[in-house]
Design a protein around this motif. Structure first.
Motif, PDB file in Angstrom:
ATOM      1  N   ALA A  33       0.815  -1.209   0.000  1.00  0.00           N
ATOM      2  CA  ALA A  33       0.000   0.000   0.000  1.00  0.00           C
ATOM      3  C   ALA A  33       0.853   1.267   0.000  1.00  0.00           C
ATOM      4  CB  ALA A  33      -0.925   0.004   1.218  1.00  0.00           C
ATOM      5  N   ALA A  34       2.073   1.161   0.496  1.00  0.00           N
ATOM      6  CA  ALA A  34       2.930   2.342   0.628  1.00  0.00           C
ATOM      7  C   ALA A  34       3.848   2.559  -0.565  1.00  0.00           C
ATOM      8  CB  ALA A  34       3.769   2.229   1.902  1.00  0.00           C
ATOM      9  N   LEU A  35       3.870   1.638  -1.519  1.00  0.00           N
ATOM     10  CA  LEU A  35       4.819   1.729  -2.627  1.00  0.00           C
ATOM     11  C   LEU A  35       4.672   3.016  -3.450  1.00  0.00           C
ATOM     12  CD1 LEU A  35       4.927  -1.989  -3.861  1.00  0.00           C
ATOM     13  CD2 LEU A  35       6.668  -0.755  -2.550  1.00  0.00           C
ATOM     14  N   PRO A  36       3.453   3.422  -3.815  1.00  0.00           N
ATOM     15  CA  PRO A  36       3.358   4.677  -4.580  1.00  0.00           C
ATOM     16  C   PRO A  36       3.901   5.878  -3.806  1.00  0.00           C
ATOM     17  CG  PRO A  36       1.319   3.407  -4.779  1.00  0.00           C
ATOM     18  CD  PRO A  36       2.144   2.751  -3.707  1.00  0.00           C
ATOM     19  N   ASP A  37       3.633   5.942  -2.494  1.00  0.00           N
ATOM     20  CA  ASP A  37       4.132   7.058  -1.687  1.00  0.00           C
ATOM     21  C   ASP A  37       5.648   6.976  -1.539  1.00  0.00           C
ATOM     22  OD1 ASP A  37       3.388   9.395  -0.011  1.00  0.00           O
ATOM     23  OD2 ASP A  37       4.308   8.214   1.594  1.00  0.00           O
ATOM     24  N   MET A  38       6.179   5.767  -1.393  1.00  0.00           N
ATOM     25  CA  MET A  38       7.625   5.591  -1.316  1.00  0.00           C
ATOM     26  C   MET A  38       8.298   6.069  -2.605  1.00  0.00           C
ATOM     27  SD  MET A  38       8.115   1.857   0.455  1.00  0.00           S
ATOM     28  CE  MET A  38       7.921   1.596   2.217  1.00  0.00           C
ATOM     29  N   GLN A  39       7.712   5.705  -3.725  1.00  0.00           N
ATOM     30  CA  GLN A  39       8.308   6.082  -5.007  1.00  0.00           C
ATOM     31  C   GLN A  39       8.376   7.595  -5.149  1.00  0.00           C
ATOM     32  OE1 GLN A  39       6.275   4.541  -8.507  1.00  0.00           O
ATOM     33  NE2 GLN A  39       8.197   4.547  -9.647  1.00  0.00           N
ATOM     34  N   ARG A  40       7.329   8.292  -4.691  1.00  0.00           N
ATOM     35  CA  ARG A  40       7.290   9.745  -4.825  1.00  0.00           C
ATOM     36  C   ARG A  40       8.218  10.429  -3.832  1.00  0.00           C
ATOM     37  NH1 ARG A  40       4.155  13.621  -2.342  1.00  0.00           N
ATOM     38  NH2 ARG A  40       2.935  12.031  -1.269  1.00  0.00           N
ATOM     39  N   ARG A  41       8.183  10.016  -2.562  1.00  0.00           N
ATOM     40  CA  ARG A  41       8.943  10.718  -1.527  1.00  0.00           C
ATOM     41  C   ARG A  41      10.430  10.361  -1.545  1.00  0.00           C
ATOM     42  NH1 ARG A  41       5.680  13.260   2.321  1.00  0.00           N
ATOM     43  NH2 ARG A  41       3.458  12.721   2.200  1.00  0.00           N
ATOM     44  N   LEU A  42      10.745   9.117  -1.932  1.00  0.00           N
ATOM     45  CA  LEU A  42      12.144   8.704  -1.983  1.00  0.00           C
ATOM     46  C   LEU A  42      12.750   8.898  -3.372  1.00  0.00           C
ATOM     47  CD1 LEU A  42      11.976   5.422   0.136  1.00  0.00           C
ATOM     48  CD2 LEU A  42      12.929   7.620   0.833  1.00  0.00           C
ATOM     49  N   ASP A  43      11.919   9.331  -4.311  1.00  0.00           N
ATOM     50  CA  ASP A  43      12.370   9.580  -5.683  1.00  0.00           C
ATOM     51  C   ASP A  43      13.108   8.364  -6.237  1.00  0.00           C
ATOM     52  OD1 ASP A  43      12.709  10.986  -8.036  1.00  0.00           O
ATOM     53  OD2 ASP A  43      14.619  11.875  -7.401  1.00  0.00           O
ATOM     54  N   THR A  44      12.444   7.218  -6.173  1.00  0.00           N
ATOM     55  CA  THR A  44      13.068   5.983  -6.629  1.00  0.00           C
ATOM     56  C   THR A  44      12.339   5.440  -7.850  1.00  0.00           C
ATOM     57  OG1 THR A  44      13.827   3.785  -5.938  1.00  0.00           O
ATOM     58  CG2 THR A  44      11.653   4.472  -5.167  1.00  0.00           C
ATOM     59  N   THR A  45      12.913   4.431  -8.452  1.00  0.00           N
ATOM     60  CA  THR A  45      12.361   3.807  -9.658  1.00  0.00           C
ATOM     61  C   THR A  45      11.621   2.529  -9.282  1.00  0.00           C
ATOM     62  OG1 THR A  45      14.367   2.511 -10.005  1.00  0.00           O
ATOM     63  CG2 THR A  45      14.280   4.712 -10.999  1.00  0.00           C
ATOM     64  N   LEU A  46      11.073   1.871 -10.290  1.00  0.00           N
ATOM     65  CA  LEU A  46      10.417   0.585 -10.074  1.00  0.00           C
ATOM     66  C   LEU A  46      11.405  -0.424  -9.513  1.00  0.00           C
ATOM     67  CD1 LEU A  46       7.938  -1.253 -10.388  1.00  0.00           C
ATOM     68  CD2 LEU A  46       8.675  -1.707 -12.736  1.00  0.00           C
ATOM     69  N   THR A  47      12.646  -0.365  -9.970  1.00  0.00           N
ATOM     70  CA  THR A  47      13.677  -1.263  -9.454  1.00  0.00           C
ATOM     71  C   THR A  47      13.880  -1.059  -7.960  1.00  0.00           C
ATOM     72  OG1 THR A  47      14.819  -1.270 -11.584  1.00  0.00           O
ATOM     73  CG2 THR A  47      16.085  -1.977  -9.667  1.00  0.00           C
ATOM     74  N   GLY A  48      13.904   0.197  -7.527  1.00  0.00           N
ATOM     75  CA  GLY A  48      14.041   0.482  -6.105  1.00  0.00           C
ATOM     76  C   GLY A  48      12.895  -0.086  -5.299  1.00  0.00           C
ATOM     77  N   LEU A  49      11.677   0.023  -5.822  1.00  0.00           N
ATOM     78  CA  LEU A  49      10.515  -0.538  -5.122  1.00  0.00           C
ATOM     79  C   LEU A  49      10.620  -2.058  -5.034  1.00  0.00           C
ATOM     80  CD1 LEU A  49       7.570   1.561  -6.639  1.00  0.00           C
ATOM     81  CD2 LEU A  49       8.832   1.959  -4.522  1.00  0.00           C
ATOM     82  N   GLN A  50      11.100  -2.679  -6.093  1.00  0.00           N
ATOM     83  CA  GLN A  50      11.277  -4.134  -6.065  1.00  0.00           C
ATOM     84  C   GLN A  50      12.233  -4.549  -4.950  1.00  0.00           C
ATOM     85  OE1 GLN A  50      12.060  -4.263 -10.550  1.00  0.00           O
ATOM     86  NE2 GLN A  50      11.327  -6.327 -10.118  1.00  0.00           N
ATOM     87  N   TRP A  51      13.332  -3.812  -4.821  1.00  0.00           N
ATOM     88  CA  TRP A  51      14.301  -4.160  -3.791  1.00  0.00           C
ATOM     89  C   TRP A  51      13.749  -3.907  -2.393  1.00  0.00           C
ATOM     90  CZ3 TRP A  51      17.741  -7.508  -4.497  1.00  0.00           C
ATOM     91  CH2 TRP A  51      18.460  -7.598  -5.690  1.00  0.00           C
ATOM     92  N   ILE A  52      12.914  -2.886  -2.234  1.00  0.00           N
ATOM     93  CA  ILE A  52      12.311  -2.615  -0.922  1.00  0.00           C
ATOM     94  C   ILE A  52      11.463  -3.798  -0.475  1.00  0.00           C
ATOM     95  CG2 ILE A  52      10.601  -1.174   0.274  1.00  0.00           C
ATOM     96  CD1 ILE A  52      11.646   1.189  -1.411  1.00  0.00           C
ATOM     97  N   VAL A  53      10.739  -4.398  -1.407  1.00  0.00           N
ATOM     98  CA  VAL A  53       9.926  -5.577  -1.085  1.00  0.00           C
ATOM     99  C   VAL A  53      10.800  -6.816  -0.941  1.00  0.00           C
ATOM    100  CG1 VAL A  53       8.131  -7.133  -1.957  1.00  0.00           C
ATOM    101  CG2 VAL A  53       7.844  -4.656  -2.159  1.00  0.00           C
ATOM    102  N   ASN A  54      11.685  -7.035  -1.909  1.00  0.00           N
ATOM    103  CA  ASN A  54      12.452  -8.279  -1.945  1.00  0.00           C
ATOM    104  C   ASN A  54      13.526  -8.355  -0.866  1.00  0.00           C
ATOM    105  OD1 ASN A  54      11.229  -9.851  -3.833  1.00  0.00           O
ATOM    106  ND2 ASN A  54      12.536  -9.243  -5.541  1.00  0.00           N
ATOM    107  N   ALA A  55      14.021  -7.231  -0.392  1.00  0.00           N
ATOM    108  CA  ALA A  55      15.037  -7.267   0.664  1.00  0.00           C
ATOM    109  C   ALA A  55      14.502  -8.003   1.889  1.00  0.00           C
ATOM    110  CB  ALA A  55      15.457  -5.844   1.036  1.00  0.00           C
TER     111      ALA A  55
END
Length: 479
Positions: A33-55
């Motif tokens: 649920a937080a991925l869209p907000d993370m992408q905007r506030r952390l200025d990250t890419t789809l790859t960054g979101l993948q690592w946030i989940v997969n880590a």
């Protein structure tokens, strides 16, 4: 009672272990649920979101069996409290992270805590409830909390992100964790298993390197190119490391993954199918909220709520799966489940920005029902394929293969989306291709189980006297 634990202490112990497992599963689903907000506030890419989940998922997958061994050797209380302390501290560090890199490090630490916390909670339950029927009931309640944590994660995450921001999904763990540590230190029994096997350190390290290297290659391929030297080197290193891992596991006295178990067709096929379940469920679930928030432009809270048909359907159908499998057999229930889930995902490939929700929710519900019908029977199939003294290890391996499938699902489907975008497609079209890919893989899994998933085999009772019992039934969790 013969074990010296008072009834009210048992109730408190059950409550604490259920809370611990609830937190582990909540953090599997609340992040979506937080991925869209993370992408905007952390200025990250789809790859960054993948690592946030997969880590997080990768750490849990690779250390789950080791957590069970530690619970046996050092006692469920110490490992449970240690895991909770690490998990709580890591949650605080996640909330304080200012960059994606720091958040990834904190998520790995959080996964390490969860990998200790989950099997240790079952070790505590097993010792506190020596009567089989009481133990089954206690584990059933523990599993129910697992399902609740998985189901409410997106809704809770949406509420917290809407009211605050993505950091709140981690801050919520801190008061719960501190309270659990204080109460647990007072009431949890301190017991150890003197016959517990040693930890297979070389195997553990090699397993982590194999899955980690392959995950890196799959995740980064979209950015670097599938034929780049870095990605090809990752895939080559994976092959070499896998060969080393198999060599080590064939020679050590107490391997973390006894290769002889794969002589049983039922064990091999059930774990392969469980990998497909993890791939389809977690891989597609990674994109559900992003579809509603990014493609359809809904608020984070609304997007999170709109994903509920999948998780709720899974939680509702899952308790009936074992009963149906007992009547009709593993193959029938698992195959029907995979076909339903695959069909739901394939139909998700047809949704777009203007598709009304009335024409979307049922696709998610079908997907959830399908996956809900698969996990318990596949775990039961893996356990029934081995000797009674290795049932715990078999269920632990089943849980691990599902987590590994989840890691690969997020990595591969993310690569599919990025590859489509590189060829000029929109993010929405990329998601359609990802859903289609997940659906096809799941349907192929259904064909695979229809052809190869057999009834219970009579295993050769060549198991050693000791086994990793605590890593065991951690598969009951629906992560």
């Amino acid at each position: 009672m013969s074990d010296g634990i008072r009834p009210h202490t048992r109730v408190a112990l059950l409550t604490l272990t259920c809370i611990g497992q609830f937190m582990v599963l909540l953090n599997n689903s609340i992040t979506s649920a937080a991925l869209p907000d993370m992408q905007r506030r952390l200025d990250t890419t789809l790859t960054g979101l993948q690592w946030i989940v997969n880590a997080y998922v990768l750490a849990v997958a690779m250390l789950l069996l080791a957590g069970g061994v530690f619970a046996d050797r050092f006692g469920g209380k110490r490992v449970f409290l240690g895991g909770m302390a690490v998990f709580t501290l890591a949650s605080l560090l996640c909330s304080l992270s200012a960059t994606v890199g720091w958040l990834l490090a904190a998520r790995i630490l959080q996964g390490i805590g969860a990998a200790a916390l989950s099997p240790a909670s079952l070790a505590l339950l097993a010792s506190a409830y020596p009567v089989p029927q009481e133990r089954i009931k206690a584990i059933g309640q523990w599993a129910t909390f697992s399902g609740i944590g998985l189901a409410v994660g997106p809704a809770v995450g949406g509420i917290l992100v809407e009211a605050f921001d993505w950091r709140a999904i981690f801050l919520i763990n801190i008061p719960i964790g501190v309270l659990t540590l204080v109460v647990g230190a007072r009431i949890l029994p301190d017991r150890r298993n003197a016959d517990a096997p040693p930890l297979d350190v070389p195997g553990q390290v090699l397993a982590l390197l194999v899955v980690g290297t392959l995950t890196f290659g799959l995740t980064e391929a979209g950015d670097h190119g599938w034929t780049s030297p870095l990605i090809l080197s990752c895939f080559g290193a994976t092959v070499v490391l896998l060969a080393l891992f198999l060599t080590v596991e064939a020679r050590v006295a107490a391997p973390m993954l006894p290769l002889r178990l794969f002589k049983h067709r039922l064990f091999t096929v059930s774990n392969a199918a469980m990998t497909v379940v993890g791939f389809g469920l977690m891989g597609s679930g990674f994109f559900f909220t992003q579809f509603f928030a990014t493609v359809q432009g809904h608020s984070v809270l609304r997007a999170a709520m709109e994903t509920l048909p999948c998780t709720l359907a899974m939680v509702v159908s899952s308790p009936y799966a074992a009963r149906i499998a007992a009547r009709f057999g593993f193959r029938s229930v698992v195959t029907v489940g995979l076909v339903l889930a695959g069909t739901g995902l394939v139909t998700m490939a047809a949704v777009h920005a203007n598709t009304p929700y009335a024409n979307v929710w049922w696709r998610l519900a079908v997907t959830g029902v399908g996956f809900g019908l698969t996990m318990s029977p596949l775990t039961g199939a893996a356990i029934s394929s081995v000797g009674p003294r290795e049932g715990g290890l078999a269920s632990g391996i089943s849980s691990t293969t599902r987590q590994i499938g989840a890691v690969f699902g997020v990595a591969v489907l993310g690569a599919v989306v990025r590859t489509r975008q590189e060829h000029g497609a929109s993010f929405g079209s990329g998601l359609n291709t990802a859903f289609l890919t997940a659906g096809v893989v799941t349907l192929v899994g259904g064909v695979f189980t229809a052809l190869w998933l057999v009834r219970q085999q009579a295993p050769v009772d060549d198991a050693p006297e000791t086994t990793r019992t605590a890593a065991s039934q951690s598969t009951v969790s629906r992560s």
